[in-house]
Design an enzyme around this catalytic site. Sequence first.
Site, mmCIF file in Angstrom:
data_model
loop_
_atom_site.group_PDB
_atom_site.id
_atom_site.type_symbol
_atom_site.label_atom_id
_atom_site.label_comp_id
_atom_site.label_asym_id
_atom_site.label_seq_id
_atom_site.Cartn_x
_atom_site.Cartn_y
_atom_site.Cartn_z
ATOM 1 N N SER A 154 -2.508 -6.653 -5.261
ATOM 2 C CA SER A 154 -2.025 -6.027 -4.022
ATOM 3 C C SER A 154 -2.232 -4.519 -4.100
ATOM 4 C CB SER A 154 -0.550 -6.375 -3.804
ATOM 5 O OG SER A 154 -0.132 -5.985 -2.513
ATOM 6 N N ASN A 155 -1.559 -3.761 -3.255
ATOM 7 C CA ASN A 155 -1.663 -2.298 -3.285
ATOM 8 C C ASN A 155 -0.310 -1.685 -2.926
ATOM 9 O OD1 ASN A 155 -1.526 -1.913 -0.316
ATOM 10 N ND2 ASN A 155 -3.408 -3.127 -0.413
ATOM 11 N N ARG A 156 -0.271 -0.368 -2.858
ATOM 12 C CA ARG A 156 1.020 0.330 -2.730
ATOM 13 C C ARG A 156 1.483 0.530 -1.287
ATOM 14 N NH1 ARG A 156 1.905 2.339 -7.790
ATOM 15 N NH2 ARG A 156 0.039 2.700 -9.044
#
Length: 415
Positions: free
Chosen positions: A215-217
């Site tokens: 995923s990412n932030r």
Amino acid sequence: MVDEARAAGTLGGKHLVLGVTGSIAAYKAVGVLRALREQGATVSVLMTRGATKFITPLTFEVLSGHRVVTDLFESPETMPHLTMAEGADAVLVAPATAHFLAKAALGLADDVLSTMLLNVRCPVIVAPAMDGEMWTHPTVTQHVDALRARGVVVLDPEVGPLASGRIAQGRFPAEGTILDAVHAALLPQRDWRGQRVLVSAGPTQEPLDPVRFLSNRSSGKMGYAIAEAVCARGGDVVLVTGPSALTPPSGVTTVHVNTASEMADALSRHFSSCTVLIMAAAVADFRPRVPASGKLKKQGKVAIEFALEATPDILAMLSARRTSQVVVGFAAETEQLLSHAKDKLRAKGLDLIVANDVTHAGGGFGSDDNAATILSATGEQRAFGLMPKRRLADEILNAVRDLCLVVPRGQSLVE
Ligand code: PMT
């Protein structure tokens, strides 16, 4: 429409701080104060030392019904630069001198007005007045640009006879222009009524196995702020969101998804009925080609390899499928912000792209603020310094409205 609203005394319940600086036009601030009061606003007045040379604090004190503050150091207990900012719905600086513009642009804080400005997060409107040569001086232009990039509304002075006897641009803006700017900042605009807006937000999660993912932030803050802004301005919103800790704004139809392909499906379902797509989600670009069906066991392994494949480019896919929709993308960049954003704008066939430098301290992923440049397919460019994502959301909607939405002739954008 604005004139009707102005006449109706619609500023009831609003509190403004009026800053008066040392211009010959300081006396005209009295008229502005009276008009604001007539419309029901409460107004506190701050004057710089220069302003008191032109007009006395007593005049503003009588007409505002409040003590006028002129001195940052009047008493250690009152701390006027903090107390005056509390509860302000907007700050209006009228008239604003070139000296004031320079201090505000640079963040200098050497008197009560400039210090108070660093404490407010509400809309700030500035009505400059000065000689024509001063207004067009490159330094003043630079400071005005810097303030506008930060979201400050700097009105253009009018062209006409000046105190010097010359005719040039520098006259204090007309009272009606100033009041319209106050209205636009404080009263809900319904200029997105009739628009059905599809907004994506947050990250996607691409499973590695049943318990782990790539995923990412992204927090969803930018996309949720856009959804909220559209609703506040009268539009209908379908918000397609990846996992986020945020509560969706009320009045929004929300679809929760996890993966890029779920997001693609949800957006595709709603795309044909929307008039505008704003793609703020940070869609994972890659996903494991074959996620493990059971939880991966460590079993003494020190390394593990995954084959990744590209996820569908949802934005490019929907843009290629559009009929009459306006399509807006984001570009999250760590280098060459504008050239990479322009490439994406072209490659994905977008109307607008919001380029954000995600390495900018205090902006980008997860933060409450963001700095961005909005680029259009027709070559327009609007740059915004660090500001709350909710305010940037309004600037994005303004840009879409001004550059992409066709407004029927005779219909006002502002009610
Ligand atoms: O959520 P926040 O914490 O508030 O952070 C906001 C943000 C930084 C995530 C947001 O402002 C932002 O920049 N979103 C886009 C992030 C991104 O994926 O940028 P990109 O440059 O990789 O993609 C360009 C555009 O294509 C984006 O609109 C993206 O949504 C879209 N895209 C990307 C990949 C993909 N497979 N499909 C897409 O549709």
